[in-house]
Design a protein around this motif. Structure first.
Motif, mmCIF file in Angstrom:
data_model
loop_
_atom_site.group_PDB
_atom_site.id
_atom_site.type_symbol
_atom_site.label_atom_id
_atom_site.label_comp_id
_atom_site.label_asym_id
_atom_site.label_seq_id
_atom_site.Cartn_x
_atom_site.Cartn_y
_atom_site.Cartn_z
ATOM 1 N N ILE A 69 0.966 -1.257 0.055
ATOM 2 C CA ILE A 69 0.033 0.000 -0.078
ATOM 3 C C ILE A 69 0.779 1.076 0.176
ATOM 4 O O ILE A 69 0.591 2.243 -0.800
ATOM 5 C CB ILE A 69 -0.863 -0.189 1.280
ATOM 6 C CG1 ILE A 69 -2.030 -1.094 1.158
ATOM 7 C CG2 ILE A 69 -1.469 1.372 1.373
ATOM 8 C CD1 ILE A 69 -2.809 -1.384 2.128
ATOM 9 N N THR A 131 -1.164 -6.044 -3.395
ATOM 10 C CA THR A 131 -2.231 -5.958 -2.388
ATOM 11 C C THR A 131 -3.629 -7.151 -2.703
ATOM 12 O O THR A 131 -4.011 -7.872 -1.635
ATOM 13 C CB THR A 131 -2.804 -4.665 -2.270
ATOM 14 O OG1 THR A 131 -1.736 -3.567 -2.035
ATOM 15 C CG2 THR A 131 -3.912 -4.432 -1.261
ATOM 16 N N THR A 135 -4.471 -10.169 -0.296
ATOM 17 C CA THR A 135 -5.785 -10.013 0.145
ATOM 18 C C THR A 135 -6.523 -11.513 0.137
ATOM 19 O O THR A 135 -7.239 -11.977 0.729
ATOM 20 C CB THR A 135 -6.535 -8.921 -0.221
ATOM 21 O OG1 THR A 135 -5.786 -7.807 0.204
ATOM 22 C CG2 THR A 135 -7.959 -8.793 0.360
#
Length: 140
Positions: A69, A131, A135
């Protein structure tokens, strides 16, 4: 139950290095030939995904030691900052600047703000892709 993937892990160590070198080539060739930050970022994310397949997510996270991020945010700053150079010079947004520099070993080299923009795109693509992959991988 985790299987013993010795062959996959050993091949991954070599193949990931080759994939990253190819990604670097595409990034550097992208201004004059097909390639650039987007394609190089996708290929680099593919190399990290291969590493995630061979190892687990905790091992890869400790290998990289990068917050995806934060990488995305830095990439956005590079991309937007490069666009602002044109505005500060009195030109439209994303008007790129370039010049020639005589480097000691390389010789006459042209430097472009488009390269910094491509670096920003590369960081955004790698950061967002990692990301998403992390996830999805951690939801199990």
């Amino acid at each position: 139950m985790k299987t013993n993937d010795v062959l996959l892990r050993n091949v991954t160590k070599v193949v990931v290095f080759i994939i990253f070198l190819f990604s670097l080539h595409l990034f550097l060739a992208g201004h004059y030939n097909p390639g650039g930050g987007f394609v190089a970022g996708l290929i680099s994310a593919g190399a990290v995904t291969l590493t995630l397949i061979a190892y687990d997510s905790q091992t890869v996270r400790s290998m990289l030691n990068i917050n995806p991020i934060m990488m995305t945010g830095v990439g956005l700053l590079f991309a937007v900052g490069t666009g602002m150079i044109g505005i500060l010079a009195g030109d439209p947004f994303l008007t790129h600047k370039f010049g020639h520099v005589d480097l000691p070993i390389i010789g006459d080299t042209s430097l472009h703000t488009a390269t910094i923009f491509d670096l920003g795109v590369y960081l955004v693509v790698v950061g967002v892709t990692l990301t998403i992959i992390q996830t999805i991988g951690e939801s199990d």
